[in-house]
Design an enzyme around this catalytic site. Sequence first.
Site: not given
Length: 667
Positions: A31-32, A35, A111, A113, A115, A222, A309, A403, A406, A421, A427
């Site tokens: 990383d150094f 950078d 594949e 799914k 989130d 995807y 799912k 209701c 109302c 209602c 309403c």
Amino acid sequence: MDTQQQIQSLRDELNGHNYNYYVLDNPTISDFEFDQKLKQLEKLEQENPQFFDEHSPTQRVGGAVTKNFKTLVHENRMYSLDNSYSKDEVREWEARMQRALGNVPIEYTCELKYDGASMNLTYENGKLLQAVTRGDGFQGDEVTTNIKTIKSIPLHLKGDFPQKFDIRGEIILPLAGFQKMNEELVELGLPPYANPRNTASGSLKLQDSAEVAKRPLDCLLYSIVGNNLPFKTHFDGLEHARRWGFKVPKESKLARNLDEVFAFIDYWDTHRHDLPYETDGVVVKVNSLHQQEELGYTAKSPRWAIAYKFKSEQVFTVLNSISYQVGRTGAITPVANLEPVQLAGTVVKRASLHNADQIEKLDIRIGDTVAVEKGGEIIPKIIAVDVAKRPVGSQPTQYLTHCPECQTPLIRNEGEAQHYCPNFCGCPPQIIGRIQHYISRKAMDIEGLGGETVALLYHNGLVKDYADLYELQIDQLLPLDRMAQKSAENLVNGIAQSKNVPFERVLYAIGIRYVGETVAKKLAKHYKNIDNLQSAGLLDLMLVEEIGERIAQSVIEFFENQENRLIIERLKKYGVQLERIETVNPDATDKLVGKTFVVSGVFEKFSRDGLKKAIEDNGGKVGSSISAKTDYVVAGENMGPAKLEKANQLKVAIISEDDFIQMLNEN
């Protein structure tokens, strides 16, 4: 090496290191060191502004501020997926496809799914052109500046890529990064974020891209969309995307049959918790792009893909009370108020009880210990009661009779599950709800006007229906809470601009029960204007494609209401588009009027969409399937065998692409 070459060399090297680290997860320098090289490039670019490049690695740190995100229309619609919750439903899906394609082998790509937040990335000449959120599938918000801060999204592609294409994926927040963000918030005494998905989605709409750059967002790709793509299968497309520099999850797998699909599902149902990000299921797609084209789309989703799912997570908690909500159509929805409980990454306090039948079926009572799950991992619902833990002396729930807003006695129509209602004009939640629906994004999309402002306008006596919006004046708005001069001007201007919204969206906006976006388009196309629709009879409406008795009856009831007819007349007076404006095509003819065509196969001189447009431009109708009403099948290469067999059975004329062109050229 001159300065420009030195800058380009550093950019290429840093892009390579980014790819190794964020896509391959295989860093080749520390990383150094990275950078230090980035600082060297920043210094050279600052000293030589003539060599600025918006795709440089230095631009990933953000810093640009976006106050308003532009809404852009997707060149290719982003569909949603049909969900399945059992293997039998997946088998039924395959059977439907086999009937459409004929008894041909079907391969699948499996594949996970993801989130997160769906995203469409457009590349031109190998460079990221724009990034647009899914939105409503037809249009979304441009978030290019924020997307450029995500290191796993390439700004430059490598290899042999198409000149222009879209690639779609999910912007996610890996669990480790989400946990770290929350730990930092807790240390500062601030409330933690609710879940990774909402945090990722919210990050994309931050105004300061430097803040987005601080969040450990990732992007998993995807799907590639475009013309003349250099592959014939979806799985091969994923392989190409990897070679071009995209992060495509290695978990994707080719399956030769449903047994292999189910093996993939079973494996990940058990191992999904080992992944570094959230997943709630498996997406199964037909692998052949030709077969995908043959199968096509429904109004909402591709016929060639389905989401399986995983079983929802369940928790037990206590039901404290039941409240009742009134929707814009007057439908009453009972809501369970729960003892707060963690469920699938969020704190759940409320859950839907659906209707009186559901309450009676489960015998749900105040004080019960109930099992709660997220339906499709989104909306919490009560699925069972632990009767053994029921408090002594508990009483059965008595459903509401009046209701809650109302006090009008509720009605329940025969054959319907919900109570209503009937106070249509008096309403408050119904009135506010209808106006909120009218201004919503898929309807009139009125800029500067949100749901809370609608309620504010109603409670201050400024509007009692959506036609009243067009009479609002700036000086009426200024006394309202949080309403400054600029806000009032934007609201009035936004309402004025809504007069340009096309008829089919206005028809959806006025809120006829059961008339969604797709039905509104069909009615607008058939009747051309509101007067024709208003005077249509029940049988006439039922003869319109895909309009059944329930929708037809609802349309008639809407226009039988005197209040609705008066509102429509006022909308006409204010200049709202209540007539379909036909786009004029100078090459259009009426040569194909009265003829119905079905398009099948791959074509040389037209794209499939181009061929369909040519049929419609010349007065013809495009059918989705072959029937006795079909006049011609325009057959290209690799025509589906099932369609060929059906055409022969029904003696429907099969013509080639050249035959069709000749038909158009005939006098």
